[in-house]
Design a protein around this motif. Structure first.
Motif, short mmCIF file in Angstrom:
data_model
loop_
_atom_site.label_atom_id
_atom_site.label_comp_id
_atom_site.label_asym_id
_atom_site.label_seq_id
_atom_site.Cartn_x
_atom_site.Cartn_y
_atom_site.Cartn_z
N MET A 1 -11.54 8.85 -2.26
CA MET A 1 -12.08 7.63 -2.64
C MET A 1 -11.08 6.51 -3.15
SD MET A 1 -14.57 7.33 -5.93
CE MET A 1 -15.75 8.26 -5.28
N THR B 1 -13.35 1.50 -4.65
CA THR B 1 -14.41 1.91 -4.60
C THR B 1 -14.89 2.49 -5.97
OG1 THR B 1 -14.27 2.84 -2.28
CG2 THR B 1 -15.86 3.94 -3.75
N ASP C 1 -17.70 1.00 -8.37
CA ASP C 1 -18.91 2.01 -9.25
C ASP C 1 -18.56 1.71 -10.77
OD1 ASP C 1 -19.41 3.06 -6.82
OD2 ASP C 1 -17.94 4.77 -7.19
N ASP D 1 -9.51 -2.16 2.65
CA ASP D 1 -10.22 -2.17 1.21
C ASP D 1 -10.64 -3.57 0.91
OD1 ASP D 1 -9.85 0.45 0.53
OD2 ASP D 1 -7.79 0.22 -0.03
N GLY E 1 -14.35 -3.96 -0.25
CA GLY E 1 -14.44 -3.38 -1.50
C GLY E 1 -13.75 -4.34 -2.66
#
Length: 226
Positions: free
Chosen positions: A1, A5, A9, A73, A76
């Motif tokens: 991960m 990410t 979260d 990335d 994200g």
């Protein structure tokens, strides 16, 4: 991960109504402290970027310079930035929480301030509102005023440059003692040392300008002693 990410979260939890205290409490231990550090820069940077009344493309670009974002990335990271802008918490809340998390680690708080200064100066103008914002963040952090002033001197375009202030030494010190301080700063700002105190690898660009300024200051002082 990826780190993005994990950050996404955590910020999703914030926007869903979970309190700052609960989210940051989960991020106290390594390696998750790097997530907390990144959230602080993103959130404080986004809020500071509005301190002068507008968020410019230069300021967004500056964030990308502070945090190297790999191509895979980017999506994200964009989501993280958008989530940070949606969060209604005031910048003081983030500053207090990050101070609590890195209590007894003033170097980490200084690293964070340095990232914010980089973003503030992205458009080439140090706005009075940005200065007020950073002064308040620093008041909460408790970084010594001398170190805060040294940061401002290095970044603000109209600030007089003083190599002794950059190295945190008095001009009256013998050159040998100044050299010791210079070498200590080099050790403290080695990438491994910065990662150990919570700065994510993606943000090590923070150290590049600092090391350039430290080396330039020492070279100027050393040349005077010849």
């Amino acid at each position: 991960m990826s780190i993005w990410t994990r950050i996404s979260d955590a910020l999703s939890a914030l926007t869903a109504g979970e309190g700052l205290a609960a989210v940051f409490d989960r991020l106290r231990s390594p390696p998750e402290r790097s997530v907390a550090f990144t959230i602080a820069v993103i959130a404080l940077g986004a809020k500071m970027a509005k301190a002068d009344g507008q968020v410019t493309r230069d300021e967004v670009t500056a964030f990308r310079e502070v945090f190297h974002i790999a191509a895979q990335d980017e999506a994200g990271a964009a989501r993280v930035f958008n989530l940070a802008r949606q969060d209604a918490a005031g910048f003081e809340d983030y500053a207090r929480r990050i101070r609590s998390m890195f209590k007894g680690q003033p170097d980490t708080l200084r690293d964070l301030l340095e990232g914010l200064f980089h973003i503030a100066m992205a458009d080439g103008f140090y706005h009075p509102n940005e200065n007020a914002f950073l002064e308040e963040v620093n008041r909460i952090f408790g970084v010594p005023e001398r170190e805060f002033n040294a940061l401002r001197m290095r970044f603000a375009p109209d600030a007089p440059q003083d190599p002794y202030t950059v190295l945190g030494v008095s001009p009256d010190l013998p050159v040998a003692e100044i050299r010791k301080s210079f070498r200590k700063l080099v050790r403290e700002n080695h990438p491994d040392a910065m990662i150990a105190r919570g700065v994510p690898e993606e943000a090590l660009a923070i150290a590049q300008k600092r090391m350039a300024d430290i080396n330039k200051a020492w070279e100027e002082i050393e040349s005077k002693s010849v």
